[in-house]
Design a protein around this motif. Structure first.
Motif, PDB file in Angstrom:
ATOM      1  N   TYR A 266       3.943   5.670   5.382  1.00 22.94           N
ATOM      2  CA  TYR A 266       3.287   4.223   5.798  1.00 22.94           C
ATOM      3  C   TYR A 266       4.447   3.087   6.101  1.00 22.94           C
ATOM      4  CZ  TYR A 266      -0.980   6.061   3.344  1.00 22.94           C
ATOM      5  OH  TYR A 266      -2.184   6.727   2.867  1.00 22.94           O
TER       6      TYR A 266
ATOM      7  N   ASP B 153       6.405   3.338   8.302  1.00 18.48           N
ATOM      8  CA  ASP B 153       6.461   3.445   9.799  1.00 18.48           C
ATOM      9  C   ASP B 153       5.472   2.613  10.387  1.00 18.48           C
ATOM     10  OD1 ASP B 153       8.401   5.042   9.222  1.00 18.48           O
ATOM     11  OD2 ASP B 153       7.469   6.895   9.879  1.00 18.48           O
TER      12      ASP B 153
ATOM     13  N   ILE C 156       1.901   1.841  -3.593  1.00 13.95           N
ATOM     14  CA  ILE C 156       0.819   2.040  -4.299  1.00 13.95           C
ATOM     15  C   ILE C 156       0.342   3.824  -4.174  1.00 13.95           C
ATOM     16  CG2 ILE C 156      -1.823   2.272  -4.727  1.00 13.95           C
ATOM     17  CD1 ILE C 156      -1.244  -0.818  -4.293  1.00 13.95           C
TER      18      ILE C 156
ATOM     19  N   ARG D 283       3.683   7.092  -0.486  1.00 11.75           N
ATOM     20  CA  ARG D 283       3.987   7.703   0.785  1.00 11.75           C
ATOM     21  C   ARG D 283       4.661   7.050   1.711  1.00 11.75           C
ATOM     22  NH1 ARG D 283      -1.574  10.340   2.992  1.00 11.75           N
ATOM     23  NH2 ARG D 283      -0.125  11.411   4.272  1.00 11.75           N
TER      24      ARG D 283
ATOM     25  N   ILE E 263       0.924  -1.124  -0.212  1.00  9.33           N
ATOM     26  CA  ILE E 263      -0.020  -0.107  -0.042  1.00  9.33           C
ATOM     27  C   ILE E 263       1.118   1.237   0.102  1.00  9.33           C
ATOM     28  CG2 ILE E 263      -1.750   1.174   1.358  1.00  9.33           C
ATOM     29  CD1 ILE E 263      -2.821  -1.391   2.400  1.00  9.33           C
TER      30      ILE E 263
END
Lengths: 89, 85
Positions: free
Chosen positions: A63, A65, A57, A60, A54
């Motif tokens: 994410y 973390d 995708i 970022r 994710i």
């Protein structure tokens, strides 16, 4: 993303979802509690991988973390259940 | 597209885990099922782009809740066995 890379990415993602579903089938069917704990562990590791996917995708980095926190803390539940089955805790 | 498929798969597994947690006879299986639901809820929070909520859910649901539930279950069983004697 390159086309071959996209194909590999999508295939890996579908295989990951299938792994999670199959581990859940083992969780439902498993005769003993140890089977269910191992299935829960498999689902946890597949979930960490899903979080990383994710992150790729959505593009970022933050994410990752969440995946790191989950990987650091998820062993705790499995160890607690194993200790409970052993008779300690 | 692929996020939609993942959301559907996660929702179906989460619903089945919830039904299993209600219908099962052993309390230990219900506790493990609640851990699975916490994991899937964390991924779903991430899918709706709330990473801080997902991180809190991962820490609380996976780390704390399972251990506290098992601790309480162990103490309940100990007390019940001493009362039976």
């Amino acid at each position: 993303m390159d086309s071959i890379t996209a194909i590999i990415f999508n295939t890996a993602f579908y295989v990951l979802m299938a792994a999670m579903a199959l581990a859940f089938v083992r969780f439902i069917k498993g005769p003993t509690s140890a089977d269910r704990v191992v299935a829960f562990d498999i689902m946890t590791i597949a979930g960490i991988s899903v979080i990383v996917f994710i992150s790729v995708i959505a593009q970022r980095v933050i994410y990752l973390d969440v995946a790191m926190v989950y990987a650091l803390l998820s062993f705790l539940g499995v160890i607690a259940v194993a200790r409970y089955l052993e008779g300690g805790l | 597209m692929i996020e939609t498929i993942l959301t559907i798969v996660l929702a179906i597994i989460s619903l089945m885990a919830a039904v299993y947690a209600v219908l099962t006879k052993k309390t230990l299986n219900a506790i493990i099922a609640s851990g699975i639901i916490s994991l899937l809820a964390s991924i779903m929070f991430l899918l709706v782009s709330a990473p801080d909520v997902a991180m809190t859910e991962a820490a609380i649901g996976s780390g704390l809740t399972t251990v506290v539930f098992l601790y309480a279950l162990k103490h309940i069983k100990d007390r019940r066995s001493t009362h039976d004697d």
